[in-house]
Design a protein around this motif. Structure first.
Motif, PDB file in Angstrom:
ATOM      1  N   SER A 146       0.833  -1.198   0.000  1.00 20.02           N
ATOM      2  CA  SER A 146       0.000   0.000   0.000  1.00 20.02           C
ATOM      3  C   SER A 146       0.868   1.248   0.000  1.00 20.02           C
ATOM      4  O   SER A 146       2.056   1.218   0.347  1.00 20.02           O
ATOM      5  N   SER A 147       0.270   2.370  -0.377  1.00 19.48           N
ATOM      6  CA  SER A 147       0.993   3.637  -0.412  1.00 19.48           C
ATOM      7  C   SER A 147       1.440   4.040   0.988  1.00 19.48           C
ATOM      8  O   SER A 147       0.724   3.835   1.971  1.00 19.48           O
ATOM      9  N   ASN A 148       2.598   4.630   1.051  1.00 24.47           N
ATOM     10  CA  ASN A 148       3.227   5.041   2.295  1.00 24.47           C
ATOM     11  C   ASN A 148       3.342   6.564   2.283  1.00 24.47           C
ATOM     12  O   ASN A 148       4.119   7.135   1.511  1.00 24.47           O
ATOM     13  N   LEU A 149       2.553   7.239   3.113  1.00 22.62           N
ATOM     14  CA  LEU A 149       2.549   8.702   3.123  1.00 22.62           C
ATOM     15  C   LEU A 149       3.920   9.264   3.448  1.00 22.62           C
ATOM     16  O   LEU A 149       4.350  10.263   2.846  1.00 22.62           O
ATOM     17  N   ASP A 150       4.629   8.657   4.389  1.00 21.72           N
ATOM     18  CA  ASP A 150       5.960   9.145   4.748  1.00 21.72           C
ATOM     19  C   ASP A 150       6.887   9.113   3.534  1.00 21.72           C
ATOM     20  O   ASP A 150       7.642  10.066   3.276  1.00 21.72           O
ATOM     21  N   GLN A 151       6.840   8.026   2.784  1.00 16.01           N
ATOM     22  CA  GLN A 151       7.683   7.896   1.591  1.00 16.01           C
ATOM     23  C   GLN A 151       7.281   8.897   0.519  1.00 16.01           C
ATOM     24  O   GLN A 151       8.132   9.534  -0.129  1.00 16.01           O
ATOM     25  N   LEU A 152       5.981   9.073   0.323  1.00 19.62           N
ATOM     26  CA  LEU A 152       5.511  10.016  -0.687  1.00 19.62           C
ATOM     27  C   LEU A 152       5.919  11.441  -0.342  1.00 19.62           C
ATOM     28  O   LEU A 152       6.388  12.197  -1.200  1.00 19.62           O
ATOM     29  N   TRP A 153       5.718  11.819   0.914  1.00 16.39           N
ATOM     30  CA  TRP A 153       6.081  13.169   1.337  1.00 16.39           C
ATOM     31  C   TRP A 153       7.586  13.394   1.173  1.00 16.39           C
ATOM     32  O   TRP A 153       8.026  14.458   0.701  1.00 16.39           O
ATOM     33  N   HIS A 154       8.364  12.390   1.525  1.00 12.55           N
ATOM     34  CA  HIS A 154       9.818  12.480   1.385  1.00 12.55           C
ATOM     35  C   HIS A 154      10.202  12.723  -0.074  1.00 12.55           C
ATOM     36  O   HIS A 154      11.047  13.577  -0.376  1.00 12.55           O
ATOM     37  N   GLY A 155       9.567  11.998  -0.994  1.00 15.54           N
ATOM     38  CA  GLY A 155       9.883  12.158  -2.406  1.00 15.54           C
ATOM     39  C   GLY A 155       9.483  13.508  -2.957  1.00 15.54           C
ATOM     40  O   GLY A 155      10.169  14.064  -3.827  1.00 15.54           O
ATOM     41  N   LEU A 156       8.400  14.062  -2.456  1.00 15.67           N
ATOM     42  CA  LEU A 156       7.904  15.345  -2.951  1.00 15.67           C
ATOM     43  C   LEU A 156       8.608  16.538  -2.320  1.00 15.67           C
ATOM     44  O   LEU A 156       8.774  17.582  -2.962  1.00 15.67           O
ATOM     45  N   GLU A 157       9.011  16.395  -1.066  1.00 18.17           N
ATOM     46  CA  GLU A 157       9.484  17.556  -0.305  1.00 18.17           C
ATOM     47  C   GLU A 157      10.941  17.466   0.145  1.00 18.17           C
ATOM     48  O   GLU A 157      11.573  18.492   0.357  1.00 18.17           O
ATOM     49  N   GLU A 158      11.482  16.265   0.309  1.00 17.03           N
ATOM     50  CA  GLU A 158      12.767  16.135   0.975  1.00 17.03           C
ATOM     51  C   GLU A 158      13.853  15.474   0.134  1.00 17.03           C
ATOM     52  O   GLU A 158      15.032  15.579   0.469  1.00 17.03           O
ATOM     53  N   ASN A 159      13.481  14.767  -0.928  1.00 18.53           N
ATOM     54  CA  ASN A 159      14.438  13.901  -1.609  1.00 18.53           C
ATOM     55  C   ASN A 159      14.996  14.510  -2.891  1.00 18.53           C
ATOM     56  O   ASN A 159      15.523  13.816  -3.733  1.00 18.53           O
ATOM     57  N   GLY A 160      14.860  15.803  -3.052  1.00 20.82           N
ATOM     58  CA  GLY A 160      15.391  16.450  -4.235  1.00 20.82           C
ATOM     59  C   GLY A 160      15.814  17.864  -3.900  1.00 20.82           C
ATOM     60  O   GLY A 160      16.061  18.198  -2.747  1.00 20.82           O
ATOM     61  N   ASP A 161      15.901  18.709  -4.936  1.00 24.51           N
ATOM     62  CA  ASP A 161      16.305  20.089  -4.695  1.00 24.51           C
ATOM     63  C   ASP A 161      15.129  21.049  -4.845  1.00 24.51           C
ATOM     64  O   ASP A 161      15.322  22.252  -5.017  1.00 24.51           O
ATOM     65  N   TYR A 162      13.900  20.510  -4.744  1.00 18.39           N
ATOM     66  CA  TYR A 162      12.718  21.345  -4.919  1.00 18.39           C
ATOM     67  C   TYR A 162      11.606  20.824  -4.027  1.00 18.39           C
ATOM     68  O   TYR A 162      11.278  19.636  -4.053  1.00 18.39           O
ATOM     69  N   ARG A 163      11.010  21.717  -3.235  1.00 23.99           N
ATOM     70  CA  ARG A 163       9.942  21.346  -2.312  1.00 23.99           C
ATOM     71  C   ARG A 163       8.602  21.544  -3.027  1.00 23.99           C
ATOM     72  O   ARG A 163       8.005  22.627  -2.993  1.00 23.99           O
ATOM     73  N   PHE A 164       8.157  20.487  -3.673  1.00 24.39           N
ATOM     74  CA  PHE A 164       7.023  20.568  -4.594  1.00 24.39           C
ATOM     75  C   PHE A 164       5.736  20.971  -3.873  1.00 24.39           C
ATOM     76  O   PHE A 164       5.008  21.856  -4.331  1.00 24.39           O
ATOM     77  N   VAL A 165       5.412  20.331  -2.760  1.00 22.23           N
ATOM     78  CA  VAL A 165       4.181  20.653  -2.038  1.00 22.23           C
ATOM     79  C   VAL A 165       4.227  22.084  -1.519  1.00 22.23           C
ATOM     80  O   VAL A 165       3.255  22.847  -1.655  1.00 22.23           O
ATOM     81  N   SER A 166       5.337  22.493  -0.935  1.00 23.74           N
ATOM     82  CA  SER A 166       5.471  23.850  -0.407  1.00 23.74           C
ATOM     83  C   SER A 166       5.301  24.892  -1.499  1.00 23.74           C
ATOM     84  O   SER A 166       4.670  25.942  -1.284  1.00 23.74           O
ATOM     85  N   GLU A 167       5.862  24.623  -2.675  1.00 22.85           N
ATOM     86  CA  GLU A 167       5.736  25.579  -3.770  1.00 22.85           C
ATOM     87  C   GLU A 167       4.297  25.654  -4.275  1.00 22.85           C
ATOM     88  O   GLU A 167       3.813  26.733  -4.621  1.00 22.85           O
ATOM     89  N   LEU A 168       3.605  24.526  -4.313  1.00 17.80           N
ATOM     90  CA  LEU A 168       2.188  24.557  -4.685  1.00 17.80           C
ATOM     91  C   LEU A 168       1.383  25.334  -3.651  1.00 17.80           C
ATOM     92  O   LEU A 168       0.503  26.136  -3.991  1.00 17.80           O
ATOM     93  N   HIS A 169       1.668  25.097  -2.382  1.00 22.04           N
ATOM     94  CA  HIS A 169       0.975  25.828  -1.319  1.00 22.04           C
ATOM     95  C   HIS A 169       1.187  27.332  -1.440  1.00 22.04           C
ATOM     96  O   HIS A 169       0.267  28.125  -1.197  1.00 22.04           O
TER      97      HIS A 169
END
Length: 419
Positions: free
Chosen positions: A63-86
């Motif tokens: 099943s989907s893992n929210l912690d993993q998804l959030w990490h990939g969107l916000e922590e695992n690169g050089d761009y905070r995708f969710v924060s920028e959308l917000h």
């Protein structure tokens, strides 16, 4: 040794815990048929759903893992995708599934449920943005197209669809890797130390979603590589829905380059080789064109080795595109790197010069810009007239599949703001 913990694509190190820090508590959580949606309102919207952006999870184990998804969107690169959308006033809905290996069409029904819920919860009449990462782009593509064609379903009220390194024209699981995984599972799947990992990985490669995504699939050693019946049926169903949602702007990004320059992996090269306790002179090669032996699989107590041959496949391991990366018991690994880990776990010494990874989602697949069976198309520069998308952008280098970067993430955010 304990049973490995399932995380992302499959099990990680035996007895290990998830490596992902906890995600922030969502403002709301929707229980859906076949999944869950985690809602994060923009700070500008005072806990109201005003301008929803639905981000769909993709292919993985369990099943989907929210912690993993959030990490990939916000922590695992050089761009905070969710924060920028917000920051643009967009509310983010992260869509997860109870079974990420389930049929794409089954998970599309969950996506439809999420879209309907977002419309019902929305304050005002702002159009939705709907898309996904990897297989999530196919799930949402199918969902939106179905909502347009099925008179029993409501209007999706969506203005923009996006995909992030999605396998629109198929994914590449090296045949050598598929064969070795099934061979090892057949022989050591009952081993208490390695068996759980082998069985889950083999099951993952043979899952409904993998069969639908993989351009070439083998269920067991000795099969002829071809599109699985599940893929043929899925493509026919998608075609009957018109192929794409028609009432939306369609955009996409690729984690590979659009210049036609490959990732440097040589065709027909020795990717990994081992000798030892359980395997004798066993090796996997990268894919080349024409007739080829891609793997030699030999148990130490067997007289004759098993040769795995292919014919007519393109030299796709080195093609431009998102690179194959998965967790393994020894840390993140690519396709052939994962095979090397398995060989070592089976008690063998692996030659040090391993070609770790390979192309997973060719750039022309992520952009719906050509047939990945065509070697010339794989390595040609991609222009807008090749793509079924209305707009796209590619990475400036061939990088890990679904890696969140500023050049890709910021482009999507700007496209969303322009709606």
């Amino acid at each position: 040794m304990s049973t490995p913990v399932v995380d992302v694509w499959g099990p990680v190190a035996p007895g290990a815990r998830s490596s992902y820090p906890p995600a922030p508590e969502p403002h709301d959580e929707w229980s859906l048929a076949g999944g869950t949606a985690w809602v994060y309102y923009s700070p500008l919207n005072r806990r109201q759903l005003i301008r929803p952006v639905i981000l769909s999870d993709g292919f993985s184990n369990g099943s989907s893992n929210l912690d993993q998804l959030w990490h990939g969107l916000e922590e695992n690169g050089d761009y905070r995708f969710v924060s920028e959308l917000h920051a643009t006033g967009r509310d983010v809905i992260i869509l997860g599934y109870s079974d990420r290996t389930a049929s794409i069409t089954d998970n599309a029904d969950t996506a439809i449920d999420c879209i309907r819920r977002a419309i019902s919860e929305r304050v005002g009449r702002a159009k939705l943005v709907v898309g996904g990462f990897s297989m999530g782009g196919l799930v949402t593509r199918y969902a939106l197209a179905k909502m347009e064609q099925d008179p029993a379903l409501p209007d999706h009220e969506t203005s923009l669809y996006f995909s992030y390194d999605s396998p629109h024209h198929g994914a590449w699981f090296p045949i050598a890797l598929q064969a070795f995984t099934h061979f090892a599972t057949d022989n050591w799947g009952d081993d208490p130390n390695v068996g759980p990992y082998l069985r889950q990985l083999s099951g993952l490669l043979n899952s409904p979603a993998a069969r639908q995504m993989a351009r070439w699939h083998i269920e067991k050693v000795g099969d002829t590589p071809q599109s699985a019946p599940e893929r043929v049926a899925f493509l026919q169903e998608l075609d009957e829905l018109g192929g794409w949602p028609r009432g939306v702007r369609k955009i996409g990004v690729a984690n590979g380059v659009d210049t036609g320059v490959g990732n440097g992996i040589q065709a027909g090269a020795r990717a990994v080789r081992c000798n030892g306790q359980t395997l004798r002179d066993t090796w996997l090669n990268t894919q080349a064109q024409g007739d080829q032996t891609v793997a030699r699989l030999h148990k130490t107590d067997d007289g004759e080795p098993t040769s795995v041959r292919t014919s007519g496949l393109p030299d796709i391991d080195g093609a431009p595109g998102g690179l194959f990366t998965v967790p393994s018991p020894a840390g993140d690994a690519g396709s052939f790197g994962m095979a090397a880990v398995l060989m070592a776990l089976l008690g063998n010494t692996v030659d040090p010069d391993v070609i770790g990874t390979s192309c997973f989602i060719p750039a022309i697949s992520a952009l719906a810009a050509g047939d990945i069976n065509d070697s010339k198309a794989l390595y040609r520069p991609i222009t807008p007239d090749h793509s079924a998308l209305d707009a796209f952008v590619c990475a400036s280098r061939n990088e890990g599949h679904t890696t969140m970067t500023e050049e890709l993430g910021a482009w999507i955010v700007n496209e969303i703001v322009a709606q």
